[in-house]
Design a protein around this motif. Sequence first.
Motif, PDB file in Angstrom:
ATOM      1  N   ALA A 291       0.831  -1.200   0.000  1.00 31.92           N
ATOM      2  CA  ALA A 291       0.000   0.000   0.000  1.00 31.92           C
ATOM      3  C   ALA A 291       0.863   1.247   0.000  1.00 31.92           C
ATOM      4  O   ALA A 291       1.687   1.469   0.893  1.00 31.92           O
ATOM      5  N   ILE A 292       0.720   2.033  -1.057  1.00 35.87           N
ATOM      6  CA  ILE A 292       1.449   3.284  -1.197  1.00 35.87           C
ATOM      7  C   ILE A 292       0.439   4.372  -1.497  1.00 35.87           C
ATOM      8  O   ILE A 292      -0.387   4.227  -2.408  1.00 35.87           O
ATOM      9  N   LYS A 293       0.517   5.408  -0.767  1.00 38.02           N
ATOM     10  CA  LYS A 293      -0.435   6.496  -0.948  1.00 38.02           C
ATOM     11  C   LYS A 293      -0.260   7.113  -2.330  1.00 38.02           C
ATOM     12  O   LYS A 293       0.855   7.464  -2.737  1.00 38.02           O
ATOM     13  N   GLY A 294      -1.363   7.215  -3.061  1.00 38.52           N
ATOM     14  CA  GLY A 294      -1.333   7.823  -4.385  1.00 38.52           C
ATOM     15  C   GLY A 294      -0.787   6.929  -5.459  1.00 38.52           C
ATOM     16  O   GLY A 294      -0.448   7.411  -6.540  1.00 38.52           O
ATOM     17  N   ALA A 295      -0.684   5.638  -5.181  1.00 35.45           N
ATOM     18  CA  ALA A 295      -0.108   4.736  -6.178  1.00 35.45           C
ATOM     19  C   ALA A 295      -0.949   4.692  -7.438  1.00 35.45           C
ATOM     20  O   ALA A 295      -0.438   4.582  -8.552  1.00 35.45           O
ATOM     21  N   SER A 296      -2.289   4.777  -7.280  1.00 34.24           N
ATOM     22  CA  SER A 296      -3.154   4.680  -8.456  1.00 34.24           C
ATOM     23  C   SER A 296      -3.014   5.882  -9.368  1.00 34.24           C
ATOM     24  O   SER A 296      -3.386   5.832 -10.537  1.00 34.24           O
ATOM     25  N   ARG A 297      -2.488   6.969  -8.829  1.00 39.04           N
ATOM     26  CA  ARG A 297      -2.349   8.176  -9.654  1.00 39.04           C
ATOM     27  C   ARG A 297      -0.962   8.296 -10.290  1.00 39.04           C
ATOM     28  O   ARG A 297      -0.641   9.309 -10.898  1.00 39.04           O
ATOM     29  N   MET A 298      -0.107   7.266 -10.132  1.00 33.41           N
ATOM     30  CA  MET A 298       1.215   7.312 -10.768  1.00 33.41           C
ATOM     31  C   MET A 298       1.059   7.279 -12.290  1.00 33.41           C
ATOM     32  O   MET A 298       0.138   6.644 -12.818  1.00 33.41           O
ATOM     33  N   SER A 299       1.992   7.931 -12.992  1.00 36.76           N
ATOM     34  CA  SER A 299       1.861   8.049 -14.451  1.00 36.76           C
ATOM     35  C   SER A 299       2.063   6.716 -15.162  1.00 36.76           C
ATOM     36  O   SER A 299       1.459   6.453 -16.198  1.00 36.76           O
ATOM     37  N   GLY A 300       2.913   5.894 -14.639  1.00 37.10           N
ATOM     38  CA  GLY A 300       3.167   4.611 -15.278  1.00 37.10           C
ATOM     39  C   GLY A 300       4.120   4.675 -16.448  1.00 37.10           C
ATOM     40  O   GLY A 300       4.351   3.671 -17.132  1.00 37.10           O
ATOM     41  N   GLN A 301       4.703   5.867 -16.717  1.00 38.73           N
ATOM     42  CA  GLN A 301       5.616   5.984 -17.851  1.00 38.73           C
ATOM     43  C   GLN A 301       6.914   5.202 -17.652  1.00 38.73           C
ATOM     44  O   GLN A 301       7.549   4.799 -18.603  1.00 38.73           O
ATOM     45  N   SER A 322       7.420   1.387 -11.635  1.00 42.04           N
ATOM     46  CA  SER A 322       8.259   2.497 -11.158  1.00 42.04           C
ATOM     47  C   SER A 322       7.451   3.419 -10.279  1.00 42.04           C
ATOM     48  O   SER A 322       6.343   3.849 -10.643  1.00 42.04           O
ATOM     49  N   THR A 323       7.973   3.667  -9.091  1.00 40.10           N
ATOM     50  CA  THR A 323       7.370   4.621  -8.163  1.00 40.10           C
ATOM     51  C   THR A 323       8.388   5.709  -7.863  1.00 40.10           C
ATOM     52  O   THR A 323       9.600   5.524  -8.085  1.00 40.10           O
ATOM     53  N   THR A 352      13.588  -2.715  -5.228  1.00 41.59           N
ATOM     54  CA  THR A 352      14.873  -2.047  -5.401  1.00 41.59           C
ATOM     55  C   THR A 352      14.720  -0.588  -5.043  1.00 41.59           C
ATOM     56  O   THR A 352      13.627  -0.008  -5.190  1.00 41.59           O
ATOM     57  N   THR A 353      15.788  -0.011  -4.579  1.00 42.81           N
ATOM     58  CA  THR A 353      15.749   1.407  -4.187  1.00 42.81           C
ATOM     59  C   THR A 353      16.205   2.314  -5.318  1.00 42.81           C
ATOM     60  O   THR A 353      16.187   3.538  -5.156  1.00 42.81           O
ATOM     61  N   GLN A 354      16.651   1.734  -6.413  1.00 38.96           N
ATOM     62  CA  GLN A 354      17.089   2.569  -7.524  1.00 38.96           C
ATOM     63  C   GLN A 354      15.879   3.271  -8.131  1.00 38.96           C
ATOM     64  O   GLN A 354      14.761   2.776  -8.088  1.00 38.96           O
ATOM     65  N   GLU A 355      16.127   4.419  -8.715  1.00 39.67           N
ATOM     66  CA  GLU A 355      15.010   5.224  -9.202  1.00 39.67           C
ATOM     67  C   GLU A 355      14.833   5.136 -10.719  1.00 39.67           C
ATOM     68  O   GLU A 355      13.760   4.808 -11.205  1.00 39.67           O
TER      69      GLU A 355
END
Length: 1387
Positions: A291-301, A322-323, A352-355
């Motif tokens: 559960a991550i706040k605002g996950a559904s609003r991520m762009s997904g690019q 990618s978050t 992973t912690t990489q961005e």
Amino acid sequence: MAAALERSMMEVCGFERESVQRFKDVSVDMGISPLPGGLRFPDSAGAFHYEESAKLQSITSNRFIHWSTSGDTLQLLEQSLDLNLLNNAVRVRFTNCTLLPGGVTIYETLNYVIILICTNRSIHRMVLPHPTRMYRSEVLTEVQLQSIFTDIGKLSLQDSAHSAIIPVSAGQTGTPATSTSWISQNGHAHYALASPAGGLIVLTLPPHDAPGRLVVVELKRSSMMRKISGWIPSAIRGEQNASDLVVGLAVHELEDDSFIFSLCQDHRLRTWSLRDQVCLLELDMLDFMPAIKGASRMSGQGHRLRLCFSNTTGLCVCVYLSTPQSGQFTVLQLVAAENNRYSLEHVSTLFTTQETIVDFQLTATDIWALWVDQSNAAVVKYINFEHNSAAQWNQVFVQPPPDEEVHVGVDQDPRETYLDLLFSPVRFSAAAILKALQIYRHGSERLSDVSWENLKKEVTVSVEMELQSSVTEFEFSQEEYRQLQVEFWSKFYSVCLQYQESLSTPLGLSISSHTGLVCLLKKGLVSFLLPCFAVDHLYLCGDESLFSEDETTVTEEPELARDVLQLVRCLRMVSGAISGSAAYEMEQVLEHLEPPGQAAEVVLENLLSDSDTMEDVQNKLQDIRNPMAAMMVLQRELDLETDSDVTERVFTQGGLNLNTRIGLSQLYSSSLSVSLVCQAVAHVAMTRTLLCRDLLILQKLYLRCGDNVFLGGGAHLLQLQQDLIPRSAQLLLSYHVLRHVSQSLVSSIPVDILDANLQHLSVLELSDTPSPSTNISVLSPQTILELFYQTVARKLILSQMDCDQLVWSHMISSVVHLLAQQLWPSNPGFQFPECLMTNCQYSQLQEYVRLIAPWCQVNIGSCHFMLGQCYLANGEGQKALQCFQEAAAEVEKEEFLMKLAGVEDEDGATSARLQYYNKVLRLLEDVGQPELVISLSSLAIKEAENDINSQAALWTRIFKHHLDLGHNSEAYEALIQNPESSMQLDCLRQLVVVLCERSQLQDLVQFSYVNLHDEVVGIIESRARGLDLLTHNYYELLYAFHINRHNYRKAASVMCELSLRLTREVRSVASLQKQVNCFLSALTCLRLIRPEFSWIVQPVGGATYERAGTSPKRNSDGEFPPEPVKGQVAVLEIKDLEKLYFLSRSRLTLARHHPPSAAIAGSASAQEMVSLLVQSGLFDSALSLCQTFDLDLDPVFEGLTFKCIRLQFGGEECQSEGWSWLADNQLSLVVNTKESSAADEAWRLLSSYLDRFPSSNGRFHRCVINKLLSHGVPLPDWLVTSYKSVDGASLLRLYLNFDLLDDAADLVLEYVDAVLGRGHAYFGIERPLSATSTSSSSWLPYTSIDQLMQTLADTQSSSSVYTKVREKLDQYHHLLEQTTRHRLSCR
């Protein structure tokens, strides 16, 4: 032992060394007009590996294609690790189109390689021949092959059968964002595009060998969808929205259907059936995310999607979500249920912690991921998604960028320092340097196709010109100029760094499912990931990773493993505390061969005084329970020393078939493999050099701390000081050598020098010495390590390996480890220096020996020999000789020298050294160093005290080279010292011949020839009698030899023999002159000895020849002549020689007067010579010759008389000829004031001869008169007068003989008067007849007078003459009567 491997990997970059990659440019224009505005997708890259890339005997073994896209350009490059491919690079430009992400896919069929390409406005298909169809031979023997791109220019890429424009729906805006493509089982080419309005568009081209048209299918959410939980009877309908935009696509062929997996911006994974054109599955990926706040609003690019199919795991799907704070990998497995139902089952979720992710790949067991960090550097990791409960990622140690700061030592030239860094084989690519150079030159001139060496020159010139143009002062100090150099070179270096960083931008990953080959695809190059050795892994691990580990593969003991890890942590801390200047100082210590232990102490002092880190290190050292054991484990892993030579462990290949042996001969032989393997060794060497340095410093710290950290006390300290520290120092030096070898470049050697070197090596008879490189590598320039691997090491390495399965991780790590072992200085193998020697890399070989000689005693003698070879090639003969001498002491100990000398096991040390000396002597002779041959031979003689044959051979060699050098005295001394008589005689013969040819006869004659006098004489006599006198004359040498020893009789005999041979064999003026000189010399010699011994013995008889030039074997009839009579001799005294001398002088006189007659006069006898001299008008010489040999003078007088007649009656020509021969005779000294003619002078000469040679009976007068009268020439008065006084009666008879009656009558009248007392003196009458005389000896030739009277009486015209004569006779008779009466009366 084999080196332990870890799960981590290390990156090795394959830098190209060509300034411009030779791409073949192809343009594709579909006639599309450009879109408004600029559309550009991120650059991407990918790779394709052939199906049989893991098969050794396949033409596609270790072969792959990688590509990169940038805007409208696609670059394709086919490469192989086994073969060099020609025409393997192509650049395709699509006009007014942009390549889509995932827009390139490559497939192979049995006969073709098919490349599918998607742009934002078109699709394309390239059909290329499969490598197996390009090369159909069963046995592959070439080292270079044509790439499949060779004939790509012949393809029609705009053909409608292989390309199409993407149709645009009415009202549609935008272009596809991503794509994928594939070849179906029936050969159709499918292109799935992400529609800008949501959903998918699938375009299908018919098979390339079948007719057909483009088919377009649109897949929308309005299709029937099947959920994981089961069937839903109602359809979900609605318009497409932004959340349905596809960001990731993947396809898999399953039975007769194509499953298209699409990852959309709404974080849902949808599975489409192309056959049914329905969405089979839809899965919300957020369900697998915490559960991550605002996950559904991520762009997904940033989402990614990958598939992997294997026989063991089936089809797996991996989704990367990618978050903003992290990323998540979710692995799903497609599972088939009843009634053609499918579901996706969760396998694993990894975080992973990489961005910023760039790319990732899914294999049957692992996930490989590529990120970029904040500094835009690549970060690569991989993890096993099934069996990794700790979720620990395995590290990949990417190659760090070149150092931003360059330390230039006080004693270093800034230009050389920067050039060494820029053109090091492992730091910068040629493309980066070239682009930096063009920018640095402000684009004034575009450089292309510049070689590595020319690029280096261009860089030097450009920077120096920039420096010179900025200088405004005419005078400044050297330090100021140095600072300017550093400033400008650092400026150019920084530009190179920027472009190298740009070219190193990571674009993608590629993993071969067949070989396990992992490639990191970058913008300007391709790098490869190799397994990391355990000891390197420990040292390279970051602090976080290192502190999280509690075990290591270097040891199986848990306690010891923890100690090793703690020790490595301390090493990492020491490494971080060492400043750049301290690191540079350590480098200089290694380079200058100073003791590394002392330098480590200096560095430690600085660390202890300037760093707080060392306190932490000392504290951590106390946590290590058994530091000695931990250090020994590290040293064991670092030490590459083996117990035997690599060549002794070579596996036999006799049982392998031909194809397998040929496959092994080509495995890892391409230029790419050569560079890759050698750079891997270079990275290992650089890493371990730093590790050994830090270990040595840490050991010095242990030594300083003493009992504070050692529980064992003094015993451990002693072991540390006497064993571990020296071993660490030696390891440091060894890895420094490996690093130097991996970065030292090969020198370009002309072909003629290579050929000469090959000839020199053939003298050494090293049968298994590698042949010089045939330049099959396209690396330019090569490092000496690459040269060694390519020509020697690769074959040895592969012969020790099991190559049935070409598994990348196993194969490459074994190759790197075995190659490093072959380079390890302490190992017995000596192939590396041999390779350098064979390829004329003398400066590199010298440097290698310099680096190992002070501390490595293995193969020390062989190293000295190699160093001698280098000195010899550089013209430093004396240094070479010293090295060869030092190597001799190790001949019986080292395998290379034993092989060089051809020593067998049973040979003794003395015999081995002698054989070694012989080989070296032959080498020195071959390279033309006679002085060195003499010196080394003199040394070798001491080794051959009990070997007469060897001594004789060495003395002979010394003699030969002294003689060649013109050291005649030394050559003679060597000859005298020779203990073997036959060799001594051969040398003596050679001495005689050579000194004669050089005309150094003085030396030859003056030598004493102790006990060799007769041999010298015999040699000279043999050559004198056996050689042509025109080219060689040993007689003079023999004469001088005898004269020098006061043996005058033999000297005279030699000259006499020479003159006689000249008489028989040589017919020329020079020969005649030499004959005269010979006889004079012989006479002189005999006159120098007592008279009773002044004679010589001259052999007579033998073969005589009919004429000059005839064969001595056959006569003029072609028959064999009779055998010469032997044993006959003649004794010649001085008088005999004088005659021979005079005869020779006469011949010479004739030849000088008339050169053509030299051929005749050369062998003419004395009598023949008189005739020849008379014919030539040399009457003085003819008379002298007649007197010497007691010959008749008549021919001389007759000849002179005839010439007088010719002059008397000849013309002007006769007069001039007469003066010519008259000048050669001694005329009378009487001065005649009246002008005289040649005839007058001739008569005078005749008169003088008659006076000089009187005869009692007037023989010569009679001869002259007879000659004159026979030619009807009136007798000169002087001649008549002269003859009357000698023999008047004979003159009367001559008159009568020639019917000169009047002259006879006059002579009778005068004769009678002379008898009667009137003019009696003219007739030589002393007492004429008188009436009162009592005695008179006068008389008249009555017979002749009676004959005259009878003739006159019979001649009517002579009656008056008859009367006169009668009266005169009557008068005589009257007086005679009176006289008679008077005498009677007196009685």
